[in-house]
Write an enzyme that holds these catalytic residues in place. Sequence first.
Site, PDB file in Angstrom:
ATOM      1  N   ARG A  45      34.687-102.827 -11.461  1.00 39.69           N
ATOM      2  CA  ARG A  45      35.638-101.877 -10.886  1.00 39.69           C
ATOM      3  C   ARG A  45      36.783-101.649 -11.858  1.00 39.69           C
ATOM      4  NH1 ARG A  45      38.854-103.078  -5.312  1.00 39.69           N
ATOM      5  NH2 ARG A  45      39.718-101.012  -4.955  1.00 39.69           N
ATOM      6  N   SER A  59      50.823-107.462   3.600  1.00 40.09           N
ATOM      7  CA  SER A  59      50.116-108.351   4.523  1.00 40.09           C
ATOM      8  C   SER A  59      50.192-109.797   4.031  1.00 40.09           C
ATOM      9  CB  SER A  59      48.657-107.908   4.655  1.00 40.09           C
ATOM     10  OG  SER A  59      47.922-108.815   5.436  1.00 40.09           O
ATOM     11  N   GLY A  64      50.411-114.574   4.438  1.00 42.02           N
ATOM     12  CA  GLY A  64      49.861-115.428   3.392  1.00 42.02           C
ATOM     13  C   GLY A  64      48.474-114.963   2.984  1.00 42.02           C
ATOM     14  N   GLN A  67      42.191-115.596   2.546  1.00 40.43           N
ATOM     15  CA  GLN A  67      40.904-115.929   1.915  1.00 40.43           C
ATOM     16  C   GLN A  67      41.151-116.304   0.455  1.00 40.43           C
ATOM     17  OE1 GLN A  67      38.033-112.772   2.000  1.00 40.43           O
ATOM     18  NE2 GLN A  67      36.439-113.972   1.003  1.00 40.43           N
ATOM     19  N   GLY A  84      37.646-111.884  -6.257  1.00 37.36           N
ATOM     20  CA  GLY A  84      38.930-111.773  -5.567  1.00 37.36           C
ATOM     21  C   GLY A  84      40.033-111.144  -6.396  1.00 37.36           C
ATOM     22  N   GLU A  85      39.654-110.268  -7.357  1.00 31.83           N
ATOM     23  CA  GLU A  85      40.688-109.693  -8.228  1.00 31.83           C
ATOM     24  C   GLU A  85      41.702-108.857  -7.452  1.00 31.83           C
ATOM     25  OE1 GLU A  85      41.201-106.999 -12.280  1.00 31.83           O
ATOM     26  OE2 GLU A  85      39.352-108.125 -11.928  1.00 31.83           O
ATOM     27  N   ARG A  86      41.241-108.139  -6.434  1.00 31.28           N
ATOM     28  CA  ARG A  86      42.167-107.316  -5.646  1.00 31.28           C
ATOM     29  C   ARG A  86      43.198-108.207  -4.929  1.00 31.28           C
ATOM     30  NH1 ARG A  86      41.739-105.287  -0.401  1.00 31.28           N
ATOM     31  NH2 ARG A  86      42.974-103.406  -0.032  1.00 31.28           N
ATOM     32  N   GLU A 118      30.156-108.525  -4.907  1.00 35.80           N
ATOM     33  CA  GLU A 118      31.360-108.462  -4.072  1.00 35.80           C
ATOM     34  C   GLU A 118      31.822-107.017  -3.899  1.00 35.80           C
ATOM     35  OE1 GLU A 118      35.678-110.658  -3.802  1.00 35.80           O
ATOM     36  OE2 GLU A 118      35.094-109.761  -5.702  1.00 35.80           O
ATOM     37  N   ARG A 122      31.751-104.503  -0.464  1.00 34.60           N
ATOM     38  CA  ARG A 122      32.972-103.840   0.021  1.00 34.60           C
ATOM     39  C   ARG A 122      32.914-102.328  -0.172  1.00 34.60           C
ATOM     40  NH1 ARG A 122      37.179-107.651   0.565  1.00 34.60           N
ATOM     41  NH2 ARG A 122      36.657-109.679  -0.318  1.00 34.60           N
TER      42      ARG A 122
END
Length: 286
Positions: A45, A59, A64, A67, A84-86, A118, A122
């Site tokens: 991405r 958020s 916190g 995930q 989990g880069e985002r 991933e 998504r």
Amino acid sequence: MMSKKRLGKGLGALISDKKPEGNSSEKGIQKVKVNKIEPNPYQPRKEFNQKRLEELSQSIKKHGLLQPVTLRSKEDNSYQLIAGERRWRAAKLSGLDEITAIIQDCSQQQMMEIALIENLQREDLDPIEEAKAYNKLIDKFDLTQSKVAESVGKSRSSIANSLRLLNLPSEIQDYVSRETLTVGHARALLSLSTNAEQKEVAKEVIENNLSVRETEKLVKNLTTDKKREKKKKSKKRDPNIVAIEDRLRRSLGTEVSVKRGKDKGEIIIEYYSDEELTRLLEFLEG
């Protein structure tokens, strides 16, 4: 449409959040300084929606990071993102100093597969990013299309069709990435034989807001017209050659054809019996 739950091996098969047995303090779930993390070099991405990042950041400030991200440790005591880069980007944006992370041993190929799966789960990738990710897996690890299909849980034909998009000019690939053209439009354009034709038709499709079906019809008409023109040209012969053939037919009394090439040609004289061959030889010998 394939269920997301069946996509690929599943992240659970590639990533385990269980702490390893033994005394290894470098593995399992732990807190990691945000500034010690670097992005996944195989992240397919390329664009992250700033508005959505800010929303996620707010958020995270309020609730916190629910995930953990997944990392692998490097020799210099820093970490590299596996997945989990985002979330990591949003955590940085929110001002967090450290985040919860799962530390895993992971090969380069696994990193690439995980990042791709991933994003596919998504639905975060545009069609060109997806195609480039498949292509990178194939090139870097010398994989077949079937092996990539197995890794991400798609059919081989689906991978092949995705990769075909990379045969289009970069200008048209950009149209697809920006959703100016759909994948259906792009596949129709692939039937055209040259990049120039593809670009020309793409502009016509955009200017006239043509549907995929209308685009397919336009491409079909163009290719049919081109075939007719080619056939017509092949039938059209040099009148000088035709005149020479007529003269030779009259002189020899049999069917003659003359074929002229770039640097040489040939004369074909037909005969239908041994007697006729003898007659032609006598005539040619004078």
